[in-house]
Write a protein that holds these residues in place. Sequence first.
Motif, PDB file in Angstrom:
ATOM      1  N   ASP A   1      -5.051  -5.042  14.452  1.00  0.00           N
ATOM      2  CA  ASP A   1      -4.992  -5.944  13.409  1.00  0.00           C
ATOM      3  C   ASP A   1      -5.776  -5.794  12.218  1.00  0.00           C
ATOM      4  N   PHE A   2      -6.769  -5.134  12.318  1.00  0.00           N
ATOM      5  CA  PHE A   2      -7.950  -4.881  11.132  1.00  0.00           C
ATOM      6  C   PHE A   2      -7.655  -3.420  10.546  1.00  0.00           C
ATOM      7  N   THR A   3      -7.211  -2.360  11.364  1.00  0.00           N
ATOM      8  CA  THR A   3      -7.533  -1.128  11.257  1.00  0.00           C
ATOM      9  C   THR A   3      -6.331  -0.508  10.716  1.00  0.00           C
ATOM     10  N   PHE A   4      -6.030   0.408   9.780  1.00  0.00           N
ATOM     11  CA  PHE A   4      -5.073   1.406   9.302  1.00  0.00           C
ATOM     12  C   PHE A   4      -5.209   2.697   9.103  1.00  0.00           C
ATOM     13  N   ARG A   5      -4.244   3.617   9.197  1.00  0.00           N
ATOM     14  CA  ARG A   5      -4.533   4.979   8.904  1.00  0.00           C
ATOM     15  C   ARG A   5      -3.720   5.174   7.736  1.00  0.00           C
ATOM     16  N   ILE A   6      -4.334   5.941   6.662  1.00  0.00           N
ATOM     17  CA  ILE A   6      -3.609   6.327   5.500  1.00  0.00           C
ATOM     18  C   ILE A   6      -3.759   7.468   5.086  1.00  0.00           C
ATOM     19  N   ILE A   7      -2.855   8.282   4.530  1.00  0.00           N
ATOM     20  CA  ILE A   7      -2.899   9.645   3.909  1.00  0.00           C
ATOM     21  C   ILE A   7      -2.579   9.703   2.486  1.00  0.00           C
ATOM     22  N   LEU A   8      -3.460  10.052   1.569  1.00  0.00           N
ATOM     23  CA  LEU A   8      -3.192  10.070   0.073  1.00  0.00           C
ATOM     24  C   LEU A   8      -3.101  11.743  -0.241  1.00  0.00           C
ATOM     25  N   ILE A   9      -2.456  11.779  -1.225  1.00  0.00           N
ATOM     26  CA  ILE A   9      -2.383  13.126  -1.942  1.00  0.00           C
ATOM     27  C   ILE A   9      -3.239  13.056  -3.402  1.00  0.00           C
ATOM     28  N   GLN A  10      -3.820  11.622  -3.762  1.00  0.00           N
ATOM     29  CA  GLN A  10      -4.625  11.535  -4.864  1.00  0.00           C
ATOM     30  C   GLN A  10      -5.936  11.536  -4.758  1.00  0.00           C
ATOM     31  N   GLY A  11      -6.729  11.475  -5.727  1.00  0.00           N
ATOM     32  CA  GLY A  11      -8.212  11.558  -5.527  1.00  0.00           C
ATOM     33  C   GLY A  11      -8.681  10.648  -6.493  1.00  0.00           C
ATOM     34  N   LEU A  12      -8.014   9.448  -6.895  1.00  0.00           N
ATOM     35  CA  LEU A  12      -8.781   8.467  -7.509  1.00  0.00           C
ATOM     36  C   LEU A  12      -9.815   7.672  -7.198  1.00  0.00           C
ATOM     37  N   ASN A  13     -10.776   7.318  -8.282  1.00  0.00           N
ATOM     38  CA  ASN A  13     -12.280   6.917  -7.746  1.00  0.00           C
ATOM     39  C   ASN A  13     -11.996   5.731  -6.766  1.00  0.00           C
ATOM     40  N   ARG A  14     -12.617   5.609  -5.712  1.00  0.00           N
ATOM     41  CA  ARG A  14     -12.569   4.604  -4.736  1.00  0.00           C
ATOM     42  C   ARG A  14     -11.343   4.107  -4.737  1.00  0.00           C
TER      43      ARG A  14
ATOM     44  N   MET B   1       0.774  -1.169   0.027  1.00  0.00           N
ATOM     45  CA  MET B   1       0.032  -0.027   0.094  1.00  0.00           C
ATOM     46  C   MET B   1       0.898   1.352  -0.123  1.00  0.00           C
ATOM     47  N   ALA B   2       1.907   1.115   0.755  1.00  0.00           N
ATOM     48  CA  ALA B   2       2.829   2.535   1.002  1.00  0.00           C
ATOM     49  C   ALA B   2       3.433   2.686  -0.318  1.00  0.00           C
ATOM     50  N   ASN B   3       4.066   1.663  -1.160  1.00  0.00           N
ATOM     51  CA  ASN B   3       4.941   1.987  -2.315  1.00  0.00           C
ATOM     52  C   ASN B   3       3.917   2.157  -3.707  1.00  0.00           C
ATOM     53  N   GLY B   4       2.788   1.905  -3.466  1.00  0.00           N
ATOM     54  CA  GLY B   4       1.811   2.156  -4.733  1.00  0.00           C
ATOM     55  C   GLY B   4       1.400   0.972  -5.354  1.00  0.00           C
ATOM     56  N   ILE B   5       0.196   0.642  -5.677  1.00  0.00           N
ATOM     57  CA  ILE B   5      -0.567  -0.320  -6.590  1.00  0.00           C
ATOM     58  C   ILE B   5      -0.997  -0.085  -7.645  1.00  0.00           C
ATOM     59  N   LYS B   6      -1.171  -1.077  -8.706  1.00  0.00           N
ATOM     60  CA  LYS B   6      -1.763  -0.571 -10.010  1.00  0.00           C
ATOM     61  C   LYS B   6      -3.175  -0.799 -10.023  1.00  0.00           C
ATOM     62  N   ILE B   7      -4.017   0.028 -10.271  1.00  0.00           N
ATOM     63  CA  ILE B   7      -5.366   0.114 -10.097  1.00  0.00           C
ATOM     64  C   ILE B   7      -5.851   0.985 -11.480  1.00  0.00           C
ATOM     65  N   MET B   8      -6.668   0.589 -12.152  1.00  0.00           N
ATOM     66  CA  MET B   8      -7.305   1.298 -13.393  1.00  0.00           C
ATOM     67  C   MET B   8      -6.356   1.596 -14.198  1.00  0.00           C
ATOM     68  N   GLY B   9      -5.255   0.815 -14.308  1.00  0.00           N
ATOM     69  CA  GLY B   9      -4.115   0.663 -15.501  1.00  0.00           C
ATOM     70  C   GLY B   9      -3.038   1.897 -14.938  1.00  0.00           C
ATOM     71  N   LYS B  10      -3.121   2.353 -13.745  1.00  0.00           N
ATOM     72  CA  LYS B  10      -2.064   3.266 -13.409  1.00  0.00           C
ATOM     73  C   LYS B  10      -1.552   2.858 -11.838  1.00  0.00           C
ATOM     74  N   MET B  11      -0.217   3.141 -11.431  1.00  0.00           N
ATOM     75  CA  MET B  11       0.380   3.057 -10.424  1.00  0.00           C
ATOM     76  C   MET B  11      -0.025   4.095  -9.362  1.00  0.00           C
ATOM     77  N   THR B  12      -0.708   4.110  -8.026  1.00  0.00           N
ATOM     78  CA  THR B  12      -1.052   4.973  -7.101  1.00  0.00           C
ATOM     79  C   THR B  12       0.222   5.377  -6.744  1.00  0.00           C
ATOM     80  N   LEU B  13       0.349   6.946  -6.292  1.00  0.00           N
ATOM     81  CA  LEU B  13       1.504   7.440  -5.692  1.00  0.00           C
ATOM     82  C   LEU B  13       1.800   6.847  -4.148  1.00  0.00           C
ATOM     83  N   PRO B  14       3.118   6.899  -3.969  1.00  0.00           N
ATOM     84  CA  PRO B  14       3.595   6.386  -2.662  1.00  0.00           C
ATOM     85  C   PRO B  14       2.685   7.267  -1.539  1.00  0.00           C
TER      86      PRO B  14
END
Length: 241
Positions: A170-183, A149-162
Amino acid sequence: MTFRNRLQYLLVWKLRVSNRTALEIILSGKVLVNGIAINTNIELNQTDEVVYNDEVLKEGKKLIYIAFYKPRGIETTLNTAIADNLKNILPFEEELFPVGRLDKASEGLLFLTNDGTLYDKMLRNENKTEKEYMVTVDKPIDEHFLISMANGIKIMGKMTLPCYIKKIDDFTFRIILIQGLNRQIRRMCYQLHYEVERLIRVRIGSIELGDLIAGEYRVLTPSLTFPNNGEGSKISSILHL
């Protein structure tokens, strides 16, 4: 600012006079902007009131900024033809519109405003503003999940930013994004064979959800409105625009 934002254009449009006549009226000092006589062709902001010969040519707009907790199950749309739309649950008389997306199954912080200038600026800078989320998934989080998740994952044909991610339990994480890709978060988790069970946006820029609960809102202080000196807004600074 463009020519259409200038005082001279307003006079031409409202008084049906020529550009030359409009400029002469301005130079006469008989035009009041926010109660002050003006004799230069200044640029106008949304909040400016313009009066000439006791006639209001432009009403000053009161800018409103709201931090709202969008409940789960509500579509982020003002279109009343769509079921479970946002407009039907907003408790405001003013026409406010949401900035940014938050899908129906997600909940949390939504920024509402009637400030068109800020709205345009936020849309232009959508991939520069931090958005923080608390996410609960359907099975225990492992190290591979966090690193991927931190390094980026390919979704909708593009890599997400780090991005920044931190395991909470065990089941919960906090995440900070600067992207706004759909879902984006849901799609990233799905690629790693995880299902999102709950997703809450807790921060946009430096505006936090705080102790709001679903359906509640907080009015952001009036001191955060646009000044008339062209230096930008404190709201923009808080959102890191």
